[in-house]
Design a protein around this motif. Structure first.
Motif, PDB file in Angstrom:
ATOM      1  N   UNK A  20       9.599 -21.023  -3.944  1.00  0.00           N
ATOM      2  CA  UNK A  20       8.996 -20.894  -2.969  1.00  0.00           C
ATOM      3  C   UNK A  20       9.639 -21.110  -1.565  1.00  0.00           C
ATOM      4  N   UNK A  21      10.515 -21.444  -0.991  1.00  0.00           N
ATOM      5  CA  UNK A  21      11.457 -22.108  -0.082  1.00  0.00           C
ATOM      6  C   UNK A  21      12.115 -20.383   0.875  1.00  0.00           C
ATOM      7  N   UNK A  41       7.719 -17.599 -10.657  1.00  0.00           N
ATOM      8  CA  UNK A  41       6.598 -19.087 -10.389  1.00  0.00           C
ATOM      9  C   UNK A  41       7.420 -20.283  -8.843  1.00  0.00           C
ATOM     10  N   UNK A  49       5.488 -34.676   5.849  1.00  0.00           N
ATOM     11  CA  UNK A  49       6.269 -33.464   6.285  1.00  0.00           C
ATOM     12  C   UNK A  49       6.693 -32.962   4.876  1.00  0.00           C
ATOM     13  N   UNK A  50       6.216 -32.008   4.815  1.00  0.00           N
ATOM     14  CA  UNK A  50       6.201 -30.845   3.155  1.00  0.00           C
ATOM     15  C   UNK A  50       7.879 -30.545   2.964  1.00  0.00           C
ATOM     16  N   UNK A  51       8.448 -31.237   1.852  1.00  0.00           N
ATOM     17  CA  UNK A  51       9.754 -30.449   2.325  1.00  0.00           C
ATOM     18  C   UNK A  51       9.571 -29.284   1.495  1.00  0.00           C
ATOM     19  N   UNK A  52      10.691 -28.613   1.952  1.00  0.00           N
ATOM     20  CA  UNK A  52      10.898 -26.420   1.661  1.00  0.00           C
ATOM     21  C   UNK A  52      11.283 -26.969   0.299  1.00  0.00           C
ATOM     22  N   UNK A  53      11.994 -27.312  -0.600  1.00  0.00           N
ATOM     23  CA  UNK A  53      12.165 -28.027  -2.103  1.00  0.00           C
ATOM     24  C   UNK A  53      12.310 -29.294  -2.690  1.00  0.00           C
ATOM     25  N   UNK A  54      12.118 -29.367  -3.635  1.00  0.00           N
ATOM     26  CA  UNK A  54      11.683 -31.195  -4.108  1.00  0.00           C
ATOM     27  C   UNK A  54      13.137 -31.507  -3.666  1.00  0.00           C
ATOM     28  N   UNK A 105       5.883 -23.570  20.904  1.00  0.00           N
ATOM     29  CA  UNK A 105       5.864 -24.433  19.471  1.00  0.00           C
ATOM     30  C   UNK A 105       6.229 -23.785  18.653  1.00  0.00           C
ATOM     31  N   UNK A 156      -0.108 -33.704  14.082  1.00  0.00           N
ATOM     32  CA  UNK A 156      -0.572 -32.359  14.127  1.00  0.00           C
ATOM     33  C   UNK A 156      -2.228 -31.877  14.167  1.00  0.00           C
ATOM     34  N   UNK A 193      14.875 -23.192  -4.296  1.00  0.00           N
ATOM     35  CA  UNK A 193      12.673 -22.662  -5.488  1.00  0.00           C
ATOM     36  C   UNK A 193      12.091 -21.291  -4.825  1.00  0.00           C
ATOM     37  N   UNK A 237       4.116 -24.824 -14.424  1.00  0.00           N
ATOM     38  CA  UNK A 237       4.280 -25.109 -12.743  1.00  0.00           C
ATOM     39  C   UNK A 237       3.144 -23.517 -13.069  1.00  0.00           C
ATOM     40  N   UNK A 251       8.367 -34.774  -2.425  1.00  0.00           N
ATOM     41  CA  UNK A 251       7.769 -33.792  -2.246  1.00  0.00           C
ATOM     42  C   UNK A 251       7.501 -33.652  -0.441  1.00  0.00           C
TER      43      UNK A 251
END
Lengths: 509, 360
Positions: free
Chosen positions: A399-400, A346, B5-10, A15, B358, A397, B234, B349
């Motif tokens: 969150x990455x 953040x 698909x969500x990007x890791x960063x905008x 996967x 999926x 960022x 944020x 995003x």
């Protein structure tokens, strides 16, 4: 293996998610009555694998075989009707409903309530999981809530029970009760797939183990015949680096809490009740306890996010209970909260901006109210370099980053500000073994240089490894701290409030 | 099938590209709409988006562009500070009206004194009026936790009633033969917000708007307070951890946006509108909300968005008079602009992929 006694065989399952292969040609099999461990660091692919078995995710390639027939569950519903049940790490229960109602909500065809209550009592007695079907879930401890989830599964009469990190929220005594139940189930022929990274547990419970690293199977073994160290080294792929404690002379008392009581800001939180403690220079105070017993509130009280009467918290003799976070940073009292995304950092801001979040005062990153972004970026780069944060650069960022890397960044940000006192909550939660070891080492190094560390954690092994003294939070109250050396598991369990649960266990059964 | 698909960063690129893309999509959809209304779509779009700047009568329209854009930009800059911090001032229209009434009242009180201090005093009064009106929702929120969206919006209707009362009562022109409306500031040079450069439509309000853009830019990118505003928006919990005092931030953001809206009202009433009248306010306080979002709550973006929105106003009016387009069709066009912007925002995003879906 692949003989006719196999219940479920996973054959070459792959996967991939964008940028990462979660499972790469994974194969293993489970026989009826077998307790099979899935072992691996965070991010090794354990969760993805069981999600495929439970019908939440579909494999890209490879196949699964259930009792000799192809098994392709499209939904959890399909998986359940085949005989697969799963207890998740995070419970999905409604606090305002009682046990029986919660169980009914998770069933395909719930019987009438009265009948269901009787069934719940039967099952709970058979398996030694005391539970009153009429109690509100909101009143139950984490261990009891887990029993609700388990009983919900058992009522479906599963052939394979998947348990995802079940002991992370339990006291040692509750763990014993759970293991008794699992052994009983196994003796009756139910196969159990047990996910954990707690090696001692796996060695005492499981009869086979599949070890995953970076999505691949790196070994299959009988955990009873391997030492914990061997298992850990297979998991990590390198020799473990055990922190060694340099015993420092303890200095003056730096932080002193006297009868601190704060009402929790969160209606479902736990208020602190008369917490008293003191920490000396060079000392690591470990604070254990089951989740939700006031850990977040204690951190907020120390960081300055929750204010108290001035004299309840003293820093080097000065009353600071009414000072906010930045005033306390100025004095030298720093904190790193448990929740990385959204509290310690953040999520959508860059690492540079996140470095400015707490670092401006002690690192002098602002002049006359204007941020010196060049200096902030240098600080971020320093954290990244010194704490081995894996990221393309400080512009990325928060969150990455993976959980472990962000945690290293958060801890590094505070450590590099050279605090007199550092308060951390769950410093290695969800962090892989090698990163966890380096975070613990950083905390110990700080203490060796004369800083005081208060480490709030639910990981007892961690606390025993780094603490000079140990105390436990139970319903917002803190036990008197005791020297960590020589404490037995039973004593720790009693400090954490395990005795209370034991009582319930025997009376109700 | 298409999947998101969500990007890791905008994506930085798409943050810049989505506003122009939204404008293009609005033009296409607008053209279709106008075609259904029986108008020549190409001509209609050209009348709205092209002619005011480059057409035959552009010499007139270009000046109008700044006149219309200035109040929108001034108000939107103030709103964007609060919006960035998750503080929702929806009542800029009310603060705009109250600022205009207060500033005008101070000026009219000095009529007919010719002193160069009158106008600065009026500016001050206008800012204070807007600030005070915004302090009502701010104080209620800080003290009692009321919802600033509802309170600020409701106060718009109170302000409108006050405007009606002032223009037909307290501030009515004594020489106006009983008609509602105040003295015209064109007849009171010391209090008149006259054009500094008439052909370009530049008056003091335009200057104030540009200064506001620059200050907001510096505040948000360099100053600690701007950083606190961004962190709060944020992630409020991280902001508290970083030592942000939420109450102070609420007072600052609502106060600043109120003061800027009050200023916009003062400049409008003493300049382009000329007098306090029942309907001198033309909904700038509400349109500025669209401008703020169209400009991605970024000062430079707001500057451009304000100009664009002004263009659709002017072009829309031209299209009404020359092509007979209904006014509501032009409003639909303006609404579509915001709609398309929000829709294409997804691209910032997420990325679009061709492939299987999926299982959730």
């Amino acid at each position: 293996m692949g003989n006719e006694a196999t219940l479920l065989a996973v054959e070459g399952v792959t996967k991939a998610y964008p940028g990462v292969v979660a499972n790469d040609k994974v194969s293993f099999s489970v026989a009826p009555g077998e307790v099979h461990a899935l072992l691996g660091e965070n991010g090794a692919g354990k969760s993805t694998l069981v999600k495929m078995i439970y019908g939440l995710v579909r494999p890209d390639s490879g196949r699964m075989v259930w009792k000799g027939a192809p098994y392709e569950p499209a939904t959890p519903h399909a998986a359940r009707s085949t005989g697969v049940a799963m207890v998740f790490q995070h419970f999905s229960l409604f606090e305002a409903l009682n046990v029986a109602e919660n169980v009914a909500l998770g069933m395909e065809n719930p019987p009438p309530m009265r009948q269901l209550s009787v069934r719940i009592r039967e099952v709970s007695e058979t398996y030694g999981l005391p539970l009153d079907p009429d109690r509100l879930v909101g009143e139950l401890s984490a261990g009891e809530r887990q029993r609700v989830e388990i009983i919900r599964c058992l009522l479906q009469d599963p052939k394979l029970l998947i348990m995802d990190e079940p002991t992370s929220v339990l006291t040692p005594q509750e763990v014993d009760i759970l293991f008794e139940t699992l052994r009983k189930l196994s003796a009756e022929g139910t196969a159990i797939l047990y996910i954990s990274h707690k090696l001692e547990e796996i060695r005492s419970l499981c009869n086979s183990a599949t070890i995953l690293r970076l999505g691949k199977v790196v070994g299959t073994t009988n955990p009873r015949e391997s030492s914990a160290r061997e298992l850990a080294e297979m998991m990590v792929g390198q020799t473990l680096h055990t922190p060694n404690r340099e015993s420092a002379d303890l200095g003056e008392i730096v932080v002193e809490l006297t009868n601190l009581s704060i009402k929790s800001a969160n209606p479902f939180g736990t208020s602190l009740k008369g917490v008293t403690l003191s920490v000396r220079q060079g000392e690591v105070l470990g604070i254990g306890g089951v989740a939700g017993n006031g850990q977040d509130e204690l951190l907020a009280a120390l960081s300055g996010e929750a204010l108290s009467t001035p004299s309840a918290i003293k820093f080097k003799g000065k009353s600071i209970g009414n000072l906010g976070p930045n005033a306390r940073r100025g004095l030298g009292l720093l904190a790193a909260p448990e929740e990385r995304l959204g509290h310690a950092a953040a999520p959508d801001m860059s690492l540079t901006e996140n470095a400015a979040l707490t670092g401006t005062i002690r690192r002098n990153l602002a002049s006359k109210g204007f941020l010196r972004w060049g200096a902030v970026e240098d600080f971020a780069k320093e954290i990244i370099a010194n704490f081995d944060v894996r990221t393309p650069g400080p512009d990325n960022a928060a969150r990455s980053l993976s959980g472990g890397n962000l945690q290293k960044f958060v801890i590094g940000r505070e450590v590099l500000q050279d605090p007199d006192v550092l308060v951390v909550n769950q410093p290695t939660w969800g962090v892989d073994a090698s990163a966890a070891a380096s975070i613990r080492q950083a905390l110990l190094d700080m203490a060796a240089k004369g800083a005081a560390v208060i480490c709030i954690s639910q990981d007892l092994d961690e606390l025993m490894e780094i603490s000079d003294r140990f105390a436990a939070l139970n319903e917002g109250r803190l036990t008197p701290p005791r020297p960590a050396k020589g404490l037995t598991v039973d004593e720790i369990g009693l400090m954490m409030g395990g005795a209370h649960d034991m009582e319930v266990a025997h009376v109700d059964a | 099938m298409l999947t998101l698909e969500r990007r890791p960063s905008p994506s930085r690129m798409w943050t810049m590209l989505t506003p122009p893309l939204a404008v293009v999509l609005t033009m296409v959809a607008g053209a279709v709409l106008f075609a259904f209304l029986g108008k020549n779509p190409v001509e209609a779009i050209r009348t709205i988006f092209w002619d005011p700047v480059f057409g035959e009568f552009a010499f007139y329209y270009r000046g109008q562009l700044l006149v219309k854009a200035a109040p929108l930009i001034l108000i939107a800059i103030g709103l964007s500070l609060g919006f960035r911090a998750g503080i929702w001032n929806i009542g800029a229209e009310g603060q705009y009206i109250v600022g205009a009434i207060c500033g005008a009242a101070v000026g009219l009180a000095f009529y007919p004194t010719e002193n160069s201090l009158v106008f600065p005093l009026m500016i001050l009064a206008g800012a204070i009026g807007g600030w005070a009106w915004a302090m009502i929702p701010a104080a209620l929120k800080v003290l009692f936790g009321t919802n600033e969206i509802l309170v600020s919006l409701m106060l718009v209707y109170v302000a409108e009633a006050m405007l009606a009362s002032a223009s037909s009562g307290l501030l009515r022109n004594p020489d106006g033969m009983g008609f509602p409306g105040s003295r015209n500031f064109k007849d009171f040079p010391a209090a008149h917000n006259d054009y500094l450069i008439e052909s370009a439509g530049i008056h003091w309000g335009v200057v104030a708007a540009l200064i506001a853009v620059i200050f907001a830019y510096i505040l948000l990118s360099r100053h600690l307070l701007g950083f606190q505003i961004r962190v709060t928006g944020q992630s409020p919990r991280a902001a508290r951890f970083a030592g942000v005092n939420p109450s102070r931030l609420i007072l600052f953001c609502l106060g600043t946006s109120g003061a800027l809206a009050g200023l916009a009202g003062l400049f409008e009433v003493t300049g382009p509108a000329g007098q306090i009248s029942i309907d001198f306010n033309s909904g700038y306080g509400f349109t500025a909300i669209i401008v703020a979002f169209l400009g991605r709550l970024h000062p430079i973006g707001i500057l451009l968005a304000g100009l664009l929105m002004a263009l659709t106003y002017i072009g829309g009016e031209a299209a009404q008079s020359t092509l007979g387009l209904p006014a509501s069709a032009v409003q639909v066009l303006q609404g579509m602009l915001l709609f398309f912007l929000l829709a294409v925002d997804v691209l910032t995003n997420f990325r679009i992929r061709l492939g299987k879906t999926e299982a959730a």
